[in-house]
Design an enzyme around this catalytic site. Structure first.
Site: not given
Ligand code: TYM
Length: 334
Positions: A115, A197, A200
């Protein structure tokens, strides 16, 4: 563990348009877990501001994400669905945990490096301490389990390290969480570059399936998905494009990889891509219809937002008070 029941926490950022990766890597795995766990699903809007956001857009996206959680099948009575920013204990615990986290640990985080490279004009302290806020989210609810995609594994490890460090000084204050990473769908790859991967923020809209894509768009994007010149449906590291499509089809149909390979034995990429597109579209359409229906009932969603923030706040304040006491902050009189 909260009130004698095993606890689960997870969340998603309210930035960008959710993709099929978010769905199969996380949301889809969340749907069946409320029998076994007390579940908290958060819209992590405080995490979102580590990257500059348009205020009106952020507010809109946060609400859309919360609505999507419900539309995808999370029942609000059985799952606590709320905004991170409505429960101030997240930020308070984050500050305390910052004092138990080392710069060296945060420096190793690959997501921070990625990032920071992408947003080199705004490498703010929040971006650096992002994993500490995530640890606070998880530890605040004494979470036993955290269902996430494979890309969040490193963040889970640091949350565990922080919990163990804190516990080794003050006794058993925090439950040390376990990641729960699904067998298939843990890493859905870009349709245009299967080495990356699905994300978004990909600039190429054909690389990602968005949960808001209509059936025609979904089918068109799968038709254009990058594969190899061979025409055999085989699950192999040498065929990352087809492997990704098999993972997606397997997640969408609940069939094993072996079953999928058998089903398409002797068929070509054209047939397979169409089948993947149709399977995915048939999952997304009912969710999109449900979103539309929920959007008509503002009072219902408002009620969930209020009630669940209160519920989450109740549990969060219990943990925070325990932590404050342990570390020696003066007791509150008011
Ligand atoms: P975020 O918002 O980037 O993604 C949300 C969830 O989607 C999963 N994910 C994927 N899984 C499989 N293939 C992909 N291409 C893919 N892209 C995203 C992510 O692994 C995630 O589970 N930091 C976290 C949000 C967060 C969080 C937490 C998660 C904040 N606090 C506490 C769990 C517990 C994040 O940015 O996810």
């Amino acid at each position: 563990m909260l009130d004698g029941k095993k606890t689960l926490f997870s969340g998603m950022q309210a930035t960008g348009n959710l993709t099929l990766g978010n769905y199969f890597g996380a949301l889809n795995n969340w749907l069946t877990l409320n029998e076994e766990y007390q579940c908290f699903y958060c819209v992590v809007d405080l995490h979102s501001i580590t990257i500059r956001q348009d205020p009106a857009e952020l507010r809109k996206r946060a609400r859309a994400l919360l609505t999507l959680y419900i539309a995808a099948g999370l029942e609000p009575v059985k799952n606590c669905i709320y905004y991170q920013s409505h429960v101030s204990e997240h930020a308070e615990l984050c500050w305390i945990l910052n004092c138990f986290t080392y710069m060296g640990e945060l420096n190793r985080m690959t997501q921070f490096k990625d990032k920071a490279a992408k947003h080199s004009d705004n490498i703010n302290a929040g971006l650096f301490t992002y994993p500490v806020l995530m640890a606070a989210d998880i530890l605040l609810f004494q979470s036993d389990v955290v269902p996430v995609g494979a890309d969040q594994k490193q963040h889970l490890e640091i949350a565990r390290d922080i919990a163990e460090r804190f516990n080794s000084i003050y006794g058993d204050v925090f439950t040390v969480p376990q990641p729960y990473i699904g067998k298939v769908g843990a890493k859905i790859m870009s349709l245009q570059d299967p080495a990356k991967k699905m994300s978004k923020s990909d600039e190429n809209a054909n690389a990602s399936i968005f949960l808001t894509d209509n059936p025609d768009t979904v089918i068109r994007k799968f038709k254009r998905a990058v594969t190899d010149s061979d025409n055999q449906i085989l699950y192999s590291e040498d065929k990352p494009g087809i492997k990704n499509l098999i993972d997606i089809y397997s997640s969408a149909t609940n069939k094993t990889v072996e079953e999928v390979v058998k089903e398409f034995d002797g068929k070509g990429y054209g047939d397979f891509k169409l089948a993947v597109g149709e399977a995915v579209a048939s999952i997304l359409k009912p969710i999109q219809n449900k979103v539309e229906e929920l959007n008509k009932d503002k009072a219902y969603i408002d009620g969930i937002i209020k009630d669940n923030a209160e519920k989450a706040g109740y549990f969060a304040s219990k943990t925070l008070h325990k932590v404050q006491k342990k570390i020696g902050l003066p007791e509150r009189i008011r």
